[in-house]
Write a protein that holds these residues in place. Structure first.
Motif, PDB file in Angstrom:
ATOM      1  N   THR A   1      36.042  28.039  43.293  1.00  0.00           N
ATOM      2  CA  THR A   1      35.429  28.565  44.510  1.00  0.00           C
ATOM      3  C   THR A   1      36.283  28.307  45.744  1.00  0.00           C
ATOM      4  OG1 THR A   1      34.236  26.492  44.879  1.00  0.00           O
ATOM      5  CG2 THR A   1      33.110  28.183  43.585  1.00  0.00           C
ATOM      6  N   LEU A   2      37.511  27.801  45.564  1.00  0.00           N
ATOM      7  CA  LEU A   2      38.289  27.289  46.685  1.00  0.00           C
ATOM      8  C   LEU A   2      39.465  28.167  47.117  1.00  0.00           C
ATOM      9  CD1 LEU A   2      38.455  23.576  45.461  1.00  0.00           C
ATOM     10  CD2 LEU A   2      36.845  24.558  47.110  1.00  0.00           C
ATOM     11  N   CYS A   3      40.104  28.865  46.189  1.00  0.00           N
ATOM     12  CA  CYS A   3      41.399  29.478  46.479  1.00  0.00           C
ATOM     13  C   CYS A   3      41.359  30.966  46.809  1.00  0.00           C
ATOM     14  CB  CYS A   3      42.355  29.271  45.299  1.00  0.00           C
ATOM     15  SG  CYS A   3      42.735  27.540  44.978  1.00  0.00           S
ATOM     16  N   GLY A   4      40.368  31.679  46.331  1.00  0.00           N
ATOM     17  CA  GLY A   4      40.368  33.129  46.515  1.00  0.00           C
ATOM     18  C   GLY A   4      41.339  33.805  45.559  1.00  0.00           C
ATOM     19  N   PRO A   5      41.470  35.142  45.656  1.00  0.00           N
ATOM     20  CA  PRO A   5      42.318  35.881  44.716  1.00  0.00           C
ATOM     21  C   PRO A   5      43.763  35.968  45.184  1.00  0.00           C
ATOM     22  CG  PRO A   5      41.192  37.419  46.122  1.00  0.00           C
ATOM     23  CD  PRO A   5      40.745  36.040  46.559  1.00  0.00           C
ATOM     24  N   THR A   6      44.632  36.468  44.320  1.00  0.00           N
ATOM     25  CA  THR A   6      45.983  36.845  44.696  1.00  0.00           C
ATOM     26  C   THR A   6      45.925  38.147  45.502  1.00  0.00           C
ATOM     27  OG1 THR A   6      46.228  38.146  42.682  1.00  0.00           O
ATOM     28  CG2 THR A   6      46.938  35.836  42.596  1.00  0.00           C
ATOM     29  N   THR A   7      47.066  38.555  46.044  1.00  0.00           N
ATOM     30  CA  THR A   7      47.130  39.840  46.755  1.00  0.00           C
ATOM     31  C   THR A   7      46.754  40.982  45.821  1.00  0.00           C
ATOM     32  OG1 THR A   7      48.852  38.992  48.237  1.00  0.00           O
ATOM     33  CG2 THR A   7      48.633  41.387  48.057  1.00  0.00           C
ATOM     34  N   ASP A   8      47.253  40.939  44.579  1.00  0.00           N
ATOM     35  CA  ASP A   8      46.921  41.990  43.620  1.00  0.00           C
ATOM     36  C   ASP A   8      45.427  41.984  43.288  1.00  0.00           C
ATOM     37  OD1 ASP A   8      49.513  42.862  43.528  1.00  0.00           O
ATOM     38  OD2 ASP A   8      50.012  41.852  41.645  1.00  0.00           O
TER      39      ASP A   8
ATOM     40  N   LEU B   1      47.110  29.967  41.845  1.00  0.00           N
ATOM     41  CA  LEU B   1      47.806  28.750  41.424  1.00  0.00           C
ATOM     42  C   LEU B   1      48.250  28.811  39.962  1.00  0.00           C
ATOM     43  CD1 LEU B   1      45.606  25.957  43.069  1.00  0.00           C
ATOM     44  CD2 LEU B   1      47.624  27.118  44.001  1.00  0.00           C
ATOM     45  N   ASP B   2      47.997  29.933  39.309  1.00  0.00           N
ATOM     46  CA  ASP B   2      48.298  30.060  37.879  1.00  0.00           C
ATOM     47  C   ASP B   2      48.609  31.528  37.598  1.00  0.00           C
ATOM     48  OD1 ASP B   2      48.362  30.130  35.123  1.00  0.00           O
ATOM     49  OD2 ASP B   2      46.527  28.959  34.828  1.00  0.00           O
ATOM     50  N   ASP B   3      49.907  31.876  37.655  1.00  0.00           N
ATOM     51  CA  ASP B   3      50.289  33.289  37.607  1.00  0.00           C
ATOM     52  C   ASP B   3      50.558  33.811  36.201  1.00  0.00           C
ATOM     53  OD1 ASP B   3      52.656  32.025  37.041  1.00  0.00           O
ATOM     54  OD2 ASP B   3      53.801  32.910  38.694  1.00  0.00           O
ATOM     55  N   ARG B   4      50.090  33.098  35.167  1.00  0.00           N
ATOM     56  CA  ARG B   4      50.233  33.613  33.806  1.00  0.00           C
ATOM     57  C   ARG B   4      49.510  34.958  33.669  1.00  0.00           C
ATOM     58  NH1 ARG B   4      47.120  30.507  30.341  1.00  0.00           N
ATOM     59  NH2 ARG B   4      45.994  29.751  32.170  1.00  0.00           N
ATOM     60  N   PRO B   5      50.043  35.867  32.866  1.00  0.00           N
ATOM     61  CA  PRO B   5      49.336  37.134  32.630  1.00  0.00           C
ATOM     62  C   PRO B   5      47.936  36.877  32.084  1.00  0.00           C
ATOM     63  CG  PRO B   5      51.569  37.238  31.759  1.00  0.00           C
ATOM     64  CD  PRO B   5      51.338  35.809  32.145  1.00  0.00           C
ATOM     65  N   THR B   6      47.016  37.723  32.438  1.00  0.00           N
ATOM     66  CA  THR B   6      45.640  37.566  31.971  1.00  0.00           C
ATOM     67  C   THR B   6      45.377  38.428  30.746  1.00  0.00           C
ATOM     68  OG1 THR B   6      44.855  39.324  33.437  1.00  0.00           O
ATOM     69  CG2 THR B   6      44.803  37.076  34.298  1.00  0.00           C
ATOM     70  N   GLY B   7      44.398  38.002  29.959  1.00  0.00           N
ATOM     71  CA  GLY B   7      43.944  38.792  28.826  1.00  0.00           C
ATOM     72  C   GLY B   7      42.726  39.617  29.186  1.00  0.00           C
ATOM     73  N   ASP B   8      42.143  40.258  28.197  1.00  0.00           N
ATOM     74  CA  ASP B   8      40.967  41.092  28.434  1.00  0.00           C
ATOM     75  C   ASP B   8      39.801  40.273  28.988  1.00  0.00           C
ATOM     76  OD1 ASP B   8      42.253  43.344  27.498  1.00  0.00           O
ATOM     77  OD2 ASP B   8      41.416  43.213  25.481  1.00  0.00           O
ATOM     78  N   LEU B   9      38.964  40.954  29.745  1.00  0.00           N
ATOM     79  CA  LEU B   9      37.735  40.387  30.300  1.00  0.00           C
ATOM     80  C   LEU B   9      36.572  41.249  29.830  1.00  0.00           C
ATOM     81  CD1 LEU B   9      36.000  38.702  32.349  1.00  0.00           C
ATOM     82  CD2 LEU B   9      36.674  40.408  34.075  1.00  0.00           C
ATOM     83  N   ASP B  10      35.544  40.628  29.253  1.00  0.00           N
ATOM     84  CA  ASP B  10      34.367  41.365  28.816  1.00  0.00           C
ATOM     85  C   ASP B  10      33.250  41.232  29.844  1.00  0.00           C
ATOM     86  OD1 ASP B  10      35.588  42.214  26.533  1.00  0.00           O
ATOM     87  OD2 ASP B  10      34.499  40.892  25.167  1.00  0.00           O
ATOM     88  N   LEU B  11      32.590  42.354  30.110  1.00  0.00           N
ATOM     89  CA  LEU B  11      31.462  42.401  31.036  1.00  0.00           C
ATOM     90  C   LEU B  11      30.285  43.058  30.325  1.00  0.00           C
ATOM     91  CD1 LEU B  11      30.085  42.261  33.836  1.00  0.00           C
ATOM     92  CD2 LEU B  11      31.230  44.429  34.397  1.00  0.00           C
ATOM     93  N   LEU B  12      29.217  42.293  30.180  1.00  0.00           N
ATOM     94  CA  LEU B  12      27.980  42.784  29.569  1.00  0.00           C
ATOM     95  C   LEU B  12      26.828  42.516  30.523  1.00  0.00           C
ATOM     96  CD1 LEU B  12      28.406  41.424  25.980  1.00  0.00           C
ATOM     97  CD2 LEU B  12      27.581  43.732  26.416  1.00  0.00           C
ATOM     98  N   ALA B  13      25.858  43.433  30.534  1.00  0.00           N
ATOM     99  CA  ALA B  13      24.651  43.208  31.326  1.00  0.00           C
ATOM    100  C   ALA B  13      23.481  43.837  30.604  1.00  0.00           C
ATOM    101  CB  ALA B  13      24.808  43.808  32.716  1.00  0.00           C
ATOM    102  N   TRP B  14      22.351  43.130  30.602  1.00  0.00           N
ATOM    103  CA  TRP B  14      21.163  43.659  29.951  1.00  0.00           C
ATOM    104  C   TRP B  14      19.920  43.238  30.721  1.00  0.00           C
ATOM    105  CZ3 TRP B  14      24.185  39.770  27.930  1.00  0.00           C
ATOM    106  CH2 TRP B  14      23.581  38.525  27.693  1.00  0.00           C
ATOM    107  N   SER B  15      18.870  44.009  30.551  1.00  0.00           N
ATOM    108  CA  SER B  15      17.612  43.719  31.234  1.00  0.00           C
ATOM    109  C   SER B  15      16.982  42.462  30.651  1.00  0.00           C
ATOM    110  CB  SER B  15      16.663  44.908  31.075  1.00  0.00           C
ATOM    111  OG  SER B  15      15.421  44.644  31.694  1.00  0.00           O
ATOM    112  N   ALA B  16      16.660  41.499  31.528  1.00  0.00           N
ATOM    113  CA  ALA B  16      16.082  40.226  31.079  1.00  0.00           C
ATOM    114  C   ALA B  16      15.060  39.751  32.104  1.00  0.00           C
ATOM    115  CB  ALA B  16      17.190  39.181  30.892  1.00  0.00           C
ATOM    116  N   PRO B  17      14.005  40.523  32.334  1.00  0.00           N
ATOM    117  CA  PRO B  17      13.060  40.203  33.413  1.00  0.00           C
ATOM    118  C   PRO B  17      12.277  38.914  33.200  1.00  0.00           C
ATOM    119  CG  PRO B  17      12.223  42.003  32.045  1.00  0.00           C
ATOM    120  CD  PRO B  17      13.643  41.761  31.618  1.00  0.00           C
ATOM    121  N   THR B  18      12.257  38.394  31.975  1.00  0.00           N
ATOM    122  CA  THR B  18      11.497  37.159  31.730  1.00  0.00           C
ATOM    123  C   THR B  18      12.378  35.910  31.763  1.00  0.00           C
ATOM    124  OG1 THR B  18      11.748  37.377  29.324  1.00  0.00           O
ATOM    125  CG2 THR B  18       9.814  38.410  30.338  1.00  0.00           C
TER     126      THR B  18
END
Length: 248
Positions: free
Chosen positions: A125-132, A200-217
């Motif tokens: 929560t401290l550094c923010g993103p790179t320019t890219d 602070l860590d410029d290694r190439p990144t791998g895939d990122l998965d994003l899932l979202a589902w309804s969970a009202p309870t």
């Protein structure tokens, strides 16, 4: 080779390209009804996503290879002037390091989302993103009609940083392969996420998965008075938003 010099040839070429493309999607978690899934995206390195999510949605971001970095920013969907405030997200819970029960707070003292579960422990929560990474967030936001000025400091997930005893901020790398972090959405949100290296860590990144589902309870377990106060603010705003009746 298909000729693109005519409309028919260009159409055939485009359809051949589309047929050859493979759209990888993350698998639906065990115990989740596929009919409730509203988002399922695999975001490659250098990619981004922009999605609008309703209240009561559960969002799971995952690091399938143990190498990704997700720069996350949230805005209230129906009032984009209200957005993630990273400073308050750290200050109000008295904690800079995300874990289960941690609220992601807006600049109006309301809970946009809460961390429900986390198997990574490597976030920042401290550094923010790179320019890219910031550019990717701006592009993602533009797809929702947002301008760069609408997108403030973001949170990095899966590639962490910690404050050393001497005050320096040190990278902690990634957590385990397959790590996940789940968020519960409290107010309708526009979610922007960019898959880019950490400053602070410029290694190439791998895939990122994003899932979202309804969970009202689904419910959050957090009895901290600061959290309960922010939730009360959120519920009051939600009740007011539902009351569209104009006084006579």
């Amino acid at each position: 080779m298909t000729s693109t010099q005519s409309t028919d040839g260009a159409r055939a070429h485009a359809r051949a390209q589309a047929a050859a493309a493979t759209q990888a999607r993350p698998e639906t978690p065990d115990g989740i009804d596929p009919a409730t899934v509203v988002v399922a995206q695999r975001i490659p390195s250098g990619g981004y996503a922009n999605v609008v999510l309703g209240r009561g949605t559960r969002v799971r971001l995952a690091d399938p290879s143990g190498t990704t970095c997700a720069h996350l920013f949230l805005l209230r969907a129906e009032a984009s002037w209200e957005r993630l405030n990273v400073a308050d997200t750290v200050k109000v819970p008295w904690q800079a390091y995300l874990s289960a029960g941690h609220p992601l707070l807006s600049d109006q003292g309301r809970v946009l989302a809460t961390v429900l579960a986390d198997t990574s422990g490597h976030h920042d929560t401290l550094c923010g993103p790179t320019t890219d990474g910031r550019h990717q967030l701006h592009v993602a936001g533009a797809k929702q009609g947002l301008e760069p000025r609408d997108i403030g400091p973001s949170i990095a997930l899966f590639r962490g940083a910690r404050v050393a005893p001497n005050g320096a901020i040190e990278p902690t790398g990634n957590g385990p392969v397959g790590a996940t972090i789940d968020l519960l959405v409290h107010l309708p949100l526009t979610l922007l996420v960019a898959n880019a290296p950490h400053p602070l860590d410029d290694r190439p990144t791998g895939d990122l998965d994003l899932l979202a589902w309804s969970a009202p309870t689904d419910r959050v377990t957090n009895a901290d008075p600061e959290y309960r106060r922010a939730v009360d603010n959120t519920e009051a705003a939600w009740s007011a938003a539902l009351n569209t009746e104009v006084p006579a």
